[in-house]
Motif scaffolding. Structure first.
Motif, short mmCIF file in Angstrom:
data_model
loop_
_atom_site.label_atom_id
_atom_site.label_comp_id
_atom_site.label_asym_id
_atom_site.label_seq_id
_atom_site.Cartn_x
_atom_site.Cartn_y
_atom_site.Cartn_z
N LYS A 203 0.83 -1.21 0.00
CA LYS A 203 0.00 0.00 0.00
C LYS A 203 0.87 1.26 0.00
O LYS A 203 0.57 2.22 -0.70
CB LYS A 203 -0.93 -0.01 1.22
CG LYS A 203 -2.03 -1.06 1.13
CD LYS A 203 -2.90 -1.04 2.37
CE LYS A 203 -4.02 -2.08 2.23
NZ LYS A 203 -4.87 -2.15 3.46
N ALA A 204 1.95 1.23 0.78
CA ALA A 204 2.84 2.38 0.84
C ALA A 204 3.51 2.63 -0.50
O ALA A 204 3.71 3.78 -0.91
CB ALA A 204 3.90 2.17 1.92
N LYS A 205 3.84 1.56 -1.22
CA LYS A 205 4.45 1.70 -2.54
C LYS A 205 3.48 2.38 -3.50
O LYS A 205 3.86 3.28 -4.26
CB LYS A 205 4.85 0.33 -3.08
CG LYS A 205 5.61 0.38 -4.40
CD LYS A 205 6.08 -1.01 -4.80
CE LYS A 205 6.87 -0.95 -6.10
NZ LYS A 205 7.37 -2.28 -6.51
N ALA A 206 2.20 1.97 -3.44
CA ALA A 206 1.18 2.59 -4.29
C ALA A 206 1.03 4.06 -3.94
O ALA A 206 0.83 4.91 -4.82
CB ALA A 206 -0.14 1.85 -4.12
N ILE A 207 1.14 4.36 -2.65
CA ILE A 207 1.02 5.75 -2.19
C ILE A 207 2.22 6.56 -2.67
O ILE A 207 2.06 7.66 -3.22
CB ILE A 207 0.92 5.79 -0.65
CG1 ILE A 207 -0.39 5.14 -0.20
CG2 ILE A 207 1.01 7.22 -0.14
CD1 ILE A 207 -0.40 4.75 1.27
N ILE B 3 3.04 11.23 -6.08
CA ILE B 3 3.96 12.08 -6.83
C ILE B 3 3.54 12.19 -8.29
O ILE B 3 4.01 13.07 -9.00
CB ILE B 3 5.42 11.59 -6.74
CG1 ILE B 3 5.58 10.21 -7.36
CG2 ILE B 3 5.91 11.60 -5.31
CD1 ILE B 3 7.03 9.74 -7.41
N TYR B 4 2.64 11.31 -8.72
CA TYR B 4 2.11 11.41 -10.08
C TYR B 4 0.72 12.04 -10.09
O TYR B 4 -0.01 11.96 -11.07
CB TYR B 4 2.09 10.03 -10.74
CG TYR B 4 3.48 9.49 -11.01
CD1 TYR B 4 4.57 10.34 -11.17
CD2 TYR B 4 3.71 8.13 -11.11
CE1 TYR B 4 5.84 9.86 -11.41
CE2 TYR B 4 4.99 7.62 -11.36
CZ TYR B 4 6.05 8.50 -11.51
OH TYR B 4 7.32 8.02 -11.76
N GLY B 5 0.35 12.66 -8.96
CA GLY B 5 -0.86 13.46 -8.93
C GLY B 5 -2.16 12.71 -8.75
O GLY B 5 -3.22 13.22 -9.10
N ALA C 210 -8.85 8.15 -6.81
CA ALA C 210 -8.04 7.16 -7.54
C ALA C 210 -7.27 6.27 -6.58
O ALA C 210 -7.16 5.06 -6.78
CB ALA C 210 -7.09 7.87 -8.49
N LEU C 211 -6.74 6.85 -5.51
CA LEU C 211 -5.99 6.08 -4.53
C LEU C 211 -6.91 5.10 -3.80
O LEU C 211 -6.54 3.95 -3.54
CB LEU C 211 -5.31 7.01 -3.52
CG LEU C 211 -4.32 6.36 -2.56
CD1 LEU C 211 -3.15 5.74 -3.32
CD2 LEU C 211 -3.80 7.39 -1.55
N ALA C 212 -8.12 5.56 -3.48
CA ALA C 212 -9.10 4.69 -2.82
C ALA C 212 -9.45 3.49 -3.69
O ALA C 212 -9.55 2.36 -3.21
CB ALA C 212 -10.36 5.49 -2.48
N MET D 136 0.15 16.09 -15.38
CA MET D 136 1.29 16.09 -16.31
C MET D 136 2.38 17.05 -15.85
O MET D 136 3.57 16.76 -15.98
CB MET D 136 0.83 16.45 -17.72
CG MET D 136 0.08 15.33 -18.44
SD MET D 136 -0.14 15.66 -20.21
CE MET D 136 -1.27 17.05 -20.17
N ALA D 137 1.98 18.19 -15.31
CA ALA D 137 2.95 19.17 -14.84
C ALA D 137 3.77 18.63 -13.68
O ALA D 137 4.96 18.94 -13.53
CB ALA D 137 2.23 20.45 -14.42
#
Length: 217
Positions: free
Chosen positions: A44-48, A53-55, A60-62, A130-131
């Motif tokens: 889970k931490a890796k996904a976080i 950092i990719y916005g 989406a995280l849920a 993207m930014a």
């Protein structure tokens, strides 16, 4: 790359001390000692770590972690509390893209960001991602390409039969005669670890494996 670009002390310290960054994040967010972090919490931490950092949004995280949006929002708050410099750094990337109309890697490669001034929330959200994403992931792509150029020259200078045959994201696949494994391994490590030059302020760690074929690695 994020640690180097943002200057976040905790993240930089973790890389310099060769800690497992995903386990460290899990320990901080889930409030457990580092040695008690299990595979599920690390996953889970890796996904976080990669998602934020990719916005990625709380929604989406849920979806990715199979948790509620409220839980995801709380995780995001804890993450940026753990790495305080990162929030301001990511925000600065968006502000810079709004001012200039493009995002830029550490090596000066630019990507125009369409929709950065859009009134449409969906288009603006995509432009914001993207930014934020481009300077980090784009710098990673730059480093891999520089490593390939350096390694190709090193293999040629040594007149080795070893050769690069494939690049996949941040991995290089080489075909190496058995008698050249040790020398090729040394060259791969030297040239990949130094590819960032003086622009990357934290060590670039390189993992190397050898096998009869890629599937066996």
């Amino acid at each position: 790359i994020l640690a180097s670009m943002s200057g976040d002390e905790l993240l930089t310290k973790a890389f310099r001390e060769k800690q497992d960054v995903h386990s460290l994040t899990a320990s901080q967010i889930f409030g457990v000692p580092l040695k008690e972090v299990d595979e599920d919490k690390r996953r889970k931490a890796k996904a976080i770590n990669f998602g934020l950092i990719y916005g990625k949004s709380a929604f989406a995280l849920a979806e990715e972690l199979g948790i509620s949006r409220g839980e995801a929002s709380e995780i995001i708050k804890k993450y940026f509390a753990q790495y305080p410099t990162i929030r301001s750094f990511l925000d600065s990337l968006f502000v810079k893209a709004k001012d200039t109309g493009y995002a830029e890697t550490l090596f000066g490669r630019r990507r125009p960001i369409e929709g950065i001034h859009s009134q449409n929330k969906m288009i603006l959200g995509m432009a914001e991602r993207m930014a934020i994403n481009t300077p980090i992931q784009g710098t990673a792509a730059d480093i891999v390409k520089l490593a390939m150029v350096k390694l190709c020259k090193a293999l040629g200078d040594r007149k080795l039969k070893s050769r690069m045959i494939l690049q996949v994201h941040d991995e290089l696949v080489l075909e190496v005669p058995e008698g050249e494994v040790d020398e090729a391994t040394k060259l791969v490590r030297e040239n990949m670890e130094s590819a960032g030059g003086d622009k990357i302020k934290v060590p670039l760690a390189v993992d190397i494996g050898t096998a009869k074929n890629w599937l066996a690695l």
